[in-house]
Design a protein around this motif. Structure first.
Motif, mmCIF file in Angstrom:
data_model
loop_
_atom_site.group_PDB
_atom_site.id
_atom_site.type_symbol
_atom_site.label_atom_id
_atom_site.label_comp_id
_atom_site.label_asym_id
_atom_site.label_seq_id
_atom_site.Cartn_x
_atom_site.Cartn_y
_atom_site.Cartn_z
ATOM 1 N N ALA A 15 31.632 83.079 27.451
ATOM 2 C CA ALA A 15 32.299 84.093 26.690
ATOM 3 C C ALA A 15 33.839 84.173 27.123
ATOM 4 O O ALA A 15 34.757 84.545 26.424
ATOM 5 C CB ALA A 15 31.708 85.207 26.869
ATOM 6 N N PHE A 16 33.881 83.664 28.492
ATOM 7 C CA PHE A 16 35.378 83.752 28.892
ATOM 8 C C PHE A 16 36.222 82.664 28.258
ATOM 9 O O PHE A 16 37.351 82.816 28.173
ATOM 10 C CB PHE A 16 35.452 83.400 30.493
ATOM 11 C CG PHE A 16 34.986 84.608 31.243
ATOM 12 C CD1 PHE A 16 35.578 85.614 31.343
ATOM 13 C CD2 PHE A 16 33.679 84.702 31.843
ATOM 14 C CE1 PHE A 16 35.312 86.577 32.087
ATOM 15 C CE2 PHE A 16 33.244 85.961 32.443
ATOM 16 C CZ PHE A 16 34.060 86.734 32.610
ATOM 17 N N VAL A 64 38.206 84.404 25.917
ATOM 18 C CA VAL A 64 39.271 85.228 26.424
ATOM 19 C C VAL A 64 40.321 84.238 26.523
ATOM 20 O O VAL A 64 41.706 84.659 26.200
ATOM 21 C CB VAL A 64 38.678 85.724 27.946
ATOM 22 C CG1 VAL A 64 39.934 86.759 28.357
ATOM 23 C CG2 VAL A 64 37.598 86.819 27.558
ATOM 24 N N ILE A 71 27.325 88.908 27.576
ATOM 25 C CA ILE A 71 28.536 88.323 26.784
ATOM 26 C C ILE A 71 29.505 89.238 26.586
ATOM 27 O O ILE A 71 30.745 89.311 26.801
ATOM 28 C CB ILE A 71 28.170 87.635 25.295
ATOM 29 C CG1 ILE A 71 27.284 86.525 25.695
ATOM 30 C CG2 ILE A 71 29.343 87.513 24.724
ATOM 31 C CD1 ILE A 71 26.812 85.927 24.479
ATOM 32 N N SER A 74 31.395 90.119 29.674
ATOM 33 C CA SER A 74 32.372 89.276 30.007
ATOM 34 C C SER A 74 33.583 89.565 29.279
ATOM 35 O O SER A 74 34.639 89.396 30.019
ATOM 36 C CB SER A 74 31.818 87.930 29.644
ATOM 37 O OG SER A 74 30.627 87.676 30.063
ATOM 38 N N LEU A 75 33.485 89.754 27.918
ATOM 39 C CA LEU A 75 34.504 90.057 27.045
ATOM 40 C C LEU A 75 35.068 91.426 27.639
ATOM 41 O O LEU A 75 36.612 91.446 27.589
ATOM 42 C CB LEU A 75 34.005 90.078 25.613
ATOM 43 C CG LEU A 75 33.462 89.067 24.982
ATOM 44 C CD1 LEU A 75 32.839 89.251 23.515
ATOM 45 C CD2 LEU A 75 34.635 87.871 24.911
ATOM 46 N N ILE A 131 35.393 92.242 30.561
ATOM 47 C CA ILE A 131 36.258 92.024 31.813
ATOM 48 C C ILE A 131 37.322 91.131 31.591
ATOM 49 O O ILE A 131 38.527 90.982 32.153
ATOM 50 C CB ILE A 131 35.406 91.131 32.974
ATOM 51 C CG1 ILE A 131 34.249 92.084 33.533
ATOM 52 C CG2 ILE A 131 35.913 90.359 33.982
ATOM 53 C CD1 ILE A 131 32.970 91.317 34.055
ATOM 54 N N GLY A 132 37.236 90.221 30.640
ATOM 55 C CA GLY A 132 38.203 89.281 30.066
ATOM 56 C C GLY A 132 39.543 90.142 29.511
ATOM 57 O O GLY A 132 40.731 89.976 29.948
ATOM 58 N N ALA A 133 38.813 91.034 28.629
ATOM 59 C CA ALA A 133 40.213 92.141 28.235
ATOM 60 C C ALA A 133 40.849 92.854 29.308
ATOM 61 O O ALA A 133 42.152 92.992 28.918
ATOM 62 C CB ALA A 133 39.364 92.993 27.123
#
Lengths: 260, 261, 278
Positions: free
Chosen positions: A76-77, A80, B17, B20-21, B23-25
């Motif tokens: 999923a990263f 990002v 998932i 993760s998104l 955290i990514g944001a």
């Protein structure tokens, strides 16, 4: 509709190919709407095909199926990181896109040591060649003379062309000036060879299209429509009339496509 | 750590998932807060790290860690780079959408663009899901009948311009242009069967056989051309080495590197 | 006659004459192939012919519709040779439309020669143009790099691609390309793993390959469609009506036509110069 497409797909493909070929070549006469229309169709098809293929052959099997199908959630990263490219549309945060571009540029630049080692080192090795070898000498004096002359010519061309590309300092001395001038002359031989090969390559592409028209499309048309053989002479006469007209008219300037 | 990265399934997978998104944001938000003075050093550092990977992979003797993880690194790079596909599509949609909205001259061409895009993309996806459907022949028609023909014909247009250019530009102006012209002519004749047939009257085993066009053109390719190309290759090699180092170490200048961040 | 006019012939006349010149051999479709076979073509043939039977050839497709007239005959003749000699091969495309085009060439030959997909050959589909990294990665772990084929079928389910583990199983790289990918293969795969490479560039790129043939880094070359027609002679198709042979004769006519144009243009140029001096 779907039945019609399924049954006549080869014929439609053949006719579509011929239509597209004529549409693109129409630009050679002058700018026209027919050409522009097909130009946009091509753009749409190429983009749509890229979208479909990138998803079905790269993104789906290597990202989506691994992440969702096999449960490797860390993928999923990738979304990002991928989203970082889109920051280029923000005036305030455009620098974030440079971060990911920088990473990719760094990855490409990092390969330079290997490239230099694997590509150019063997080239250096092959350049250091002896004037003659035992095998050549064994072949007799004439063969030896020809070989030595070839090696000497190789060295003269190589060093004179290299000297032509010395831009790090001003070419002042007589020796370097003469060598540089000779290098420029030899470069013309190289460019002549490239030009000759380029003509061959470009002509082949054109012949490829004509080969399709002559050996794929025309025989099919002739088989389907017996009256085509009567139309063909009319087309030839039209071409001749075109030549005569062109002789009388001033040439129409068309937009030349960018060359590679 | 091992349990954390182990494959997950069902609701748990989707939670991971989503997490993760988020955290990514959060990380992206953090990046947005980076002070201006730190931005260039951060980019330079990331660029350096990228280059360091392949440099170490090359410098450390074979069978090193960097070589072993290459498949994973490449996989990640491919997937991430594929996200750029939408940049091109976004731009094209913007340009053609605007043309239709404002009814600009030739707006119907933009309609054709959208129609072609959706037609081939949907035909592709449908044929993968239902290979027996009409989407399969439709895809064939669009690919072979239209796209393939349009691209190859467009490329072949260059042949006309090269004829025109050769006819108008190849003039005997000085000795250098003569040399280039003669070389080009020998290559053009020597490589094709009809050209080499022109000198086939010279016996192949005679002293003058080197004057046969195919032999003469091959000699030019093998010796003078090869030496010239090698000299150019050395220049290119040294130049690309310097350029690679400048990019890796963020020493390069230009619009991409000098822009205010 | 005013010779000065010879340097200003209407370009549309040039175009129509060009079309007439090249179309004649295409109608006739001569079966005769070029008499000469260049050393690099012979070496390409020998390298493929001598590839050990337990190894697999890797065919890299970089071409698409733009250069189809040059690169498809090369692909076709090389695949035919590999099939005829029962040498196994896998194909990978770096060009999106080239993926389907190369798959179609392989499929047509497979049916013609009675070969079996997955056993005698396999198409690995498409990869974006990261030739450097992908080639290096596949040298280390082939299976990790290619999990599925063109039809999204797992490689493990097919006998041929399932047995390729790393660069050790690859006997030769055949790079069919209109761009400068040869150097990348040399740097990241053929050099480090000592695998021979045969390059098949378009004629435009061919002049630049000679230093690498001279140094032995490249084992052989098929120079555009002419190289393909020479190769056809080597595999015993020297008297067959093929696309490559017809193109070779069309090219002959086109080249002579262009040379005549250059000569005419220069006659006009010289005539104009003399008139100006007077």
């Amino acid at each position: 509709m779907s039945k019609f497409i399924t049954e006549h797909a080869p014929a439609i493909t053949l006719w579509a190919s011929a239509l597209c070929t004529f549409a693109v070549y129409s630009i050679l006469y002058k700018e026209n709407k027919f050409y522009r229309f097909f130009e946009h169709v091509f753009l749409g098809l190429a983009t749509g095909y890229s979208f479909y293929l990138t998803w079905s052959l790269v993104m789906k099997p290597r990202w989506w199926d691994v992440m969702v199908g096999k449960g490797v959630w860390a993928w999923a990263f990738a979304a990002v990181f991928g989203s970082m490219f889109y920051f280029m549309y923000s005036k305030k945060h455009a620098w974030i896109s440079k971060l990911i571009f920088g990473l990719f540029m760094g990855l490409s630049a990092g390969g330079i040591f290997r490239e230099f080692y694997e590509i150019y080192f063997p080239q250096l090795g092959a350049t250091m060649r002896p004037l003659a070898t035992n095998e050549v000498i064994a072949e007799g004096p004439w063969a030896t003379t020809v070989y030595v002359a070839g090696v000497l010519l190789f060295y003269v061309i190589l060093f004179s062309v290299i000297s032509y590309f010395f831009f790090s300092f001003e070419q002042k001395g007589k020796m370097i000036k003469a060598s540089s001038s000779l290098g420029r002359t030899f470069l013309m031989i190289g460019f002549g060879a490239i030009f000759g090969a380029t003509v061959m390559g470009r002509m082949t592409l054109f012949i490829g299209r004509f080969n399709f028209l002559v050996n794929n499309w025309a025989p099919q048309v002739a088989a389907d429509w017996h009256w085509f053989k009567y139309v063909l002479p009319i087309l030839v006469i039209a071409a001749v009339a075109g030549i005569i007209l062109a002789l009388k008219k001033k040439p129409v300037e068309t937009e030349e496509p960018p060359t590679e | 750590m091992h349990t954390l990265f182990a494959p997950k399934h069902g609701v748990e997978l989707w939670l991971y998932i989503a997490g993760s998104l988020v955290i990514g944001a959060g990380l992206l938000l953090l990046l947005c807060q980076t002070p201006q003075r730190l931005r260039k050093p951060v980019i330079a550092f990331v660029t350096f790290l990228g280059g360091l990977y392949f440099t170490l992979e090359f410098l450390i003797p074979h069978d090193n860690y960097f070589t072993h993880v290459m498949p994973e690194v490449v996989n990640a790079e491919i997937v991430v780079s594929c996200f750029t596909l939408f940049i091109g599509i976004y731009n094209l949609f913007g340009v053609h959408g605007r043309a239709i909205r404002r009814k600009q001259p030739g707006w119907y061409n933009s309609v054709a663009f959208f129609a072609a895009f959706f037609l081939i993309a949907s035909a592709g996806f449908i044929k993968d899901m239902r290979p027996d459907s009409a989407a399969t022949p439709l895809f064939e028609i669009l690919f072979n009948g239209f796209m393939n023909s349009l691209q190859s014909t467009t490329f072949s247009l260059i042949a006309f311009y090269i004829v025109s250019a050769a006819y108008r530009a190849f003039r005997i102006r000085n000795s250098e242009s003569v040399l280039m012209m003669i070389t080009a002519m020998i290559i053009m004749l020597g490589l094709v069967p009809l050209g080499s047939a022109l000198t086939s009257f010279i016996p192949a085993n005679s002293f003058f056989s080197f004057l046969r066009l195919e032999k003469l053109s091959y000699f030019i390719l093998l010796l003078p051309n090869m030496a010239v190309q090698r000299a150019i290759a050395f220049g290119v090699g040294v130049g690309s080495m310097a350029m690679g180092l400048r990019i890796w170490l963020s020493l390069e200048r230009g619009s991409f590197f000098d822009e205010e961040l | 006659m005013n010779l000065k006019k010879l340097q200003n012939i209407d370009k549309r006349i040039l175009y129509i004459l060009l079309a007439i010149v090249i179309v004649t051999p295409l109608f006739v479709r001569p079966s005769k192939h070029p008499d000469a076979v260049f050393d690099e073509v012979q070496n390409a043939f020998n390298t493929i012919d001598n590839m050990p039977d337990d190894k697999v050839a890797f065919v890299s497709i970089v071409w698409g519709p733009g250069t189809i007239a040059e690169n498809r005959p090369q692909t076709e003749v090389l695949m035919r040779h590999l099939f005829m000699k029962h040498k196994k091969f896998v194909v990978l495309s770096w060009d999106m439309p080239g993926t389907k085009l190369s798959y179609d060439v392989g499929k047509a030959l497979e049916e013609e020669l009675g070969m079996e997909y997955g056993k005698d050959w396999c198409h690995l589909g498409y990869r974006p143009a990261y030739v450097a990294m992908i080639s290096r990665a596949m040298g280390e772990d082939f299976q990790k790099q290619f999990a599925e084929d063109y039809n999204n079928k797992p490689l493990k389910e097919m006998p041929l691609p399932a047995k390729i583990k790393s660069a050790k199983d690859i006997g030769i790289v055949i790079d069919i390309t209109p761009s400068a990918t040869m150097g990348t293969w040399l740097a990241y795969f053929c050099g480090p793993y000592n695998v021979p490479i045969v390059t098949c560039p378009t004629a435009v790129m061919s002049a630049e390959a000679y230093p690498y043939l001279d140094s032995g880094q490249v084992s052989g070359m098929l120079n555009g469609v002419i190289g393909a027609s020479m190769y056809e002679t080597l595999i015993g198709r020297g008297n067959t009506r093929t696309e490559a042979a017809a193109t070779a004769w069309s090219l002959s006519c086109a080249h002579i036509y262009i040379i005549l144009l250059i000569v005419l243009g220069n006659i006009g140029y010289i005539a104009a110069g003399k008139k100006a001096k007077r």
